[in-house]
Every structure is written in C-alpha cells, then in structure tokens.
Design a protein around this motif. Sequence first.
Motif, PDB file in Angstrom:
ATOM      1  N   THR A   1     -22.196  42.850  16.342  1.00 57.51           N
ATOM      2  CA  THR A   1     -22.511  41.455  16.042  1.00 57.51           C
ATOM      3  C   THR A   1     -23.825  41.326  15.280  1.00 57.51           C
ATOM      4  O   THR A   1     -24.715  42.166  15.393  1.00 57.51           O
ATOM      5  N   GLY A   2     -23.918  40.232  14.522  1.00 58.46           N
ATOM      6  CA  GLY A   2     -25.141  39.869  13.827  1.00 58.46           C
ATOM      7  C   GLY A   2     -25.747  38.691  14.552  1.00 58.46           C
ATOM      8  O   GLY A   2     -25.382  38.429  15.685  1.00 58.46           O
ATOM      9  N   SER A   3     -26.582  37.981  13.989  1.00 55.52           N
ATOM     10  CA  SER A   3     -27.031  38.194  12.633  1.00 55.52           C
ATOM     11  C   SER A   3     -28.235  39.125  12.620  1.00 55.52           C
ATOM     12  O   SER A   3     -29.069  39.090  13.509  1.00 55.52           O
ATOM     13  N   CYS A   4     -28.262  39.941  11.612  1.00 60.12           N
ATOM     14  CA  CYS A   4     -29.363  40.883  11.453  1.00 60.12           C
ATOM     15  C   CYS A   4     -30.408  40.229  10.561  1.00 60.12           C
ATOM     16  O   CYS A   4     -30.068  39.603   9.561  1.00 60.12           O
TER      17      CYS A   4
ATOM     18  N   TYR B   1     -19.032  41.203  13.199  1.00 55.17           N
ATOM     19  CA  TYR B   1     -18.930  39.756  13.374  1.00 55.17           C
ATOM     20  C   TYR B   1     -20.258  39.090  13.060  1.00 55.17           C
ATOM     21  O   TYR B   1     -21.301  39.461  13.623  1.00 55.17           O
ATOM     22  N   ARG B   2     -20.206  38.108  12.148  1.00 52.23           N
ATOM     23  CA  ARG B   2     -21.385  37.348  11.722  1.00 52.23           C
ATOM     24  C   ARG B   2     -22.511  38.251  11.227  1.00 52.23           C
ATOM     25  O   ARG B   2     -23.662  38.110  11.615  1.00 52.23           O
ATOM     26  N   VAL B   3     -22.133  39.193  10.390  1.00 55.13           N
ATOM     27  CA  VAL B   3     -23.096  40.134   9.828  1.00 55.13           C
ATOM     28  C   VAL B   3     -23.211  39.845   8.339  1.00 55.13           C
ATOM     29  O   VAL B   3     -22.221  39.886   7.622  1.00 55.13           O
ATOM     30  N   ASN B   4     -24.414  39.550   7.884  1.00 59.93           N
ATOM     31  CA  ASN B   4     -24.673  39.310   6.468  1.00 59.93           C
ATOM     32  C   ASN B   4     -25.600  40.394   5.942  1.00 59.93           C
ATOM     33  O   ASN B   4     -26.509  40.831   6.646  1.00 59.93           O
TER      34      ASN B   4
ATOM     35  N   CYS C   1     -30.358  46.191  13.759  1.00 57.51           N
ATOM     36  CA  CYS C   1     -30.300  44.752  13.490  1.00 57.51           C
ATOM     37  C   CYS C   1     -31.616  44.054  13.821  1.00 57.51           C
ATOM     38  O   CYS C   1     -31.990  43.097  13.164  1.00 57.51           O
TER      39      CYS C   1
END
Length: 170
Positions: A103-106, A140-143, A79
């Motif tokens: 968890t993100g965000s990446c 979670y919160r990964v786009n 990430c």
Amino acid sequence: MGLSFCTFLLFFFPLYVHFSSVNSRSLDHISPSPSPSPEPAMIPKNQYLHVLDVRSFGSVGDGVTDDTQAFKMAWDSACQNDEPTILLVPKHYTFLIQSTIFTGSCGNRVVFQIEGTITAPDGPSSWRKGNSMRQWLVFYRVNGMSLQGGGVIDGKGEKWWNLPCKPHKV
C-alpha cells in the motif's frame, strides 16, 4: 514561346494551388500518429541515497521460506523514506511471496528493482488459508513507483489454468 509559357502558368498554376489547398485541408482531420511509449526509467543506483535490500529485513530467498513479511517491512521502510529509494530484490535468490498488498501512499519515488526471482506459492493447494486466491501481488494507492530490472516474477500460473474461473475452491 513566351505566350505558350504564360498560358501554361495561367492554366496549371491555379490547378496546383487548388490541389495543394485541397490536400492540406483533407489531412487536417487526421490526428498525428501516436508517439512511441517512453523508455522505462533506468535510474542509476548512485542517484538514490537509499538502497534497501529485502534480505536486510529478514527475507531468506531460498524459494521455500515465506518471505512475505520481510518484503512488507522492506516496502513500508522504502515508502516511509523521505528520499528516493530503491527496493532491491537481489540476483541469485528466489523469494516466495504469498498473496499480499503493498500500500501507499509513498512520500517519495520508489524503484522496485527486481534482479532475482519473486515466486508465488506452488498452486492453489499451497496458498495460506484466508489469503485471497483472486490476486497475488497488489500495489494499492501507490504513485511514482517504477518496476524495473532483469529478474523474474513467477506467478506459477500453470496450476491455476485448468481450474474453473469462479470460484477457485481447493
């Protein structure tokens, strides 16, 4: 003969125009058929500068050793990379993963490439105390992540099926 052909045109041509306009109008309210779902993005490894094998973060892959922390470290590294990255779960290995949240965000594209097996603990009595029994693998919160490969994600659900839905007490 010329008169009958003209009579034919005068009589049938307006009917043809009428029915063709009725048919085109009657189909206007019908939405087009949905397009087929897109094919998964099979991205060749050579398009990615970084391939991170989960074993290089300490995972064992014997199906018995808890590999959760190694997977979390590998995920965090993938990430944080500035370049698109493949997180590789290699063939011929079975990785035991406890309930966890990735968890993100990446800041880049991450491909979670599963070629081996990711497996859950063997039923409710094997789950670590304090772990959520309502979820296993959460992103979670990964786009921009892709999940691909020919491997297996084995949640070992059979031992959960006969339990009451709420709450899972062990």
